[in-house]
Enzyme design. Structure first.
Site, PDB file in Angstrom:
ATOM      1  N   HIS A   9       0.837  -1.209   0.000  1.00 45.85           N
ATOM      2  CA  HIS A   9       0.000   0.000   0.000  1.00 45.85           C
ATOM      3  C   HIS A   9       0.863   1.247   0.000  1.00 45.85           C
ATOM      4  O   HIS A   9       2.056   1.180   0.301  1.00 45.85           O
ATOM      5  CB  HIS A   9      -0.917   0.014   1.236  1.00 45.85           C
ATOM      6  CG  HIS A   9      -0.153   0.044   2.517  1.00 45.85           C
ATOM      7  ND1 HIS A   9       0.177  -1.101   3.204  1.00 45.85           N
ATOM      8  CD2 HIS A   9       0.381   1.070   3.222  1.00 45.85           C
ATOM      9  CE1 HIS A   9       0.859  -0.778   4.284  1.00 45.85           C
ATOM     10  NE2 HIS A   9       1.012   0.538   4.318  1.00 45.85           N
ATOM     11  N   GLY A  10       0.240   2.369  -0.285  1.00 48.00           N
ATOM     12  CA  GLY A  10       0.943   3.634  -0.194  1.00 48.00           C
ATOM     13  C   GLY A  10       0.303   4.715  -1.038  1.00 48.00           C
ATOM     14  O   GLY A  10      -0.714   4.487  -1.694  1.00 48.00           O
TER      15      GLY A  10
END
Ligand SMILES: [Zn+2]
Lengths: 158, 114
Positions: A73-74
């Site tokens: 994620h990010g």
């Protein structure tokens, strides 16, 4: 952390953003494969930035949380809109999971930089809660089409 | 897009990640979900490397902006600055400007056309 309704969570899963048979067998090539899939579906403006961001995120600590599931994620400037991608590897692969076991399913959650981290944290939190049940997880390991995926995610008895 | 601008975009992505890890509420939330956040020094090292590659003047401009804004450089989508939501002049989208890094006249953020 605000909780999210199951129907809202499932609405983030698009059929085009599901990979039921990952070809890659290694950590970095999986990241490349799933990011390329997002590019093909016009969710990102530049693959290079997303791959770099995800690599950096992995160097902070593996997003392979164990039990066969990883949550890369990010946020990045190259992400056009909040996107969730589901990917499955039938045989599983070494993703540096915290329990050392092979990772079989991936939930990639990406958010644009101009949105706060709370946007993807809410999805992460909800998904992690959802897959705590071993029966659900077992079904996800074997899922090979979108309709079945939605059914498994929706099923409260699983 | 020029290579030096690409460096700045990668730097911004990394700075956002570092800021998130340093933010107590966010890191606490991530840790409570089971994530181990032990590699902050690796991120900082990667940041140093990128910063060294970035032309000095550009880096200074960026760092000055990050004193005020979490996101100092932004892609343009539609005809708005996504930092302050002010409408951008049509000259912004001229062929000459396309490859250049531009400045929002209202908030000062760096803008690029992806
Ligand atoms: Zn602005």
């Amino acid at each position: 952390m605000k909780s999210m309704e199951a129907s809202k969570l499932i609405s983030f899963f698009e059929e085009d953003l599901c990979i039921f048979h990952l070809r890659s067998r290694k950590k970095m090539s999986v990241l490349t494969e799933i990011v390329h899939h997002l590019a093909v579906n016009n969710k990102i403006s530049d693959e290079h930035f997303i791959i770099e961001m995800l690599k950096n995120r992995e160097s902070l600590g593996s997003t392979g949380l164990g039990n066969g599931v990883a949550f890369p994620h990010g946020r990045s400037l190259a992400i056009k809109e909040l996107s969730v991608l589901f990917a499955r590897s039938a045989s599983g692969l070494d993703f540096d999971a915290l329990d050392g076991k092979p990772t079989k399913i991936f939930f990639l959650i990406l958010a644009p930089s101009d949105k706060g981290s709370e946007t993807y944290l809410a999805i992460l939190s909800e998904l992690i809660g959802l897959i705590q049940k071993p029966a659900k997880l077992k079904n996800l390991f074997e899922v090979t089409d979108y309709q079945a995926l939605v059914k498994i995610l929706e099923d409260k008895d699983l | 897009m020029r290579d030096e601008h690409r460096l700045l975009i990668a730097l911004q992505d990394l700075d956002i990640m570092i800021k998130e890890v340093k933010d107590k509420a966010t890191s606490k939330e991530l840790q409570s979900l089971g994530f181990k956040l032990t590699g902050l020094s690796e991120l900082q090292e990667a940041r140093e490397k990128l910063a060294k590659k970035t032309p000095k003047g550009l880096l200074q401009r960026y760092e000055k902006l990050t004193e005020h804004f979490t996101v100092a450089i932004l892609p343009v989508t539609g005809n708005l600055c996504l930092g302050c939501f002010v409408k951008l002049p049509t000259s912004f989208f001229s062929a000459v400007s396309r490859n250049e890094l531009q400045t929002c006249e209202n908030c000062g953020r760096l803008l690029y056309i992806p």
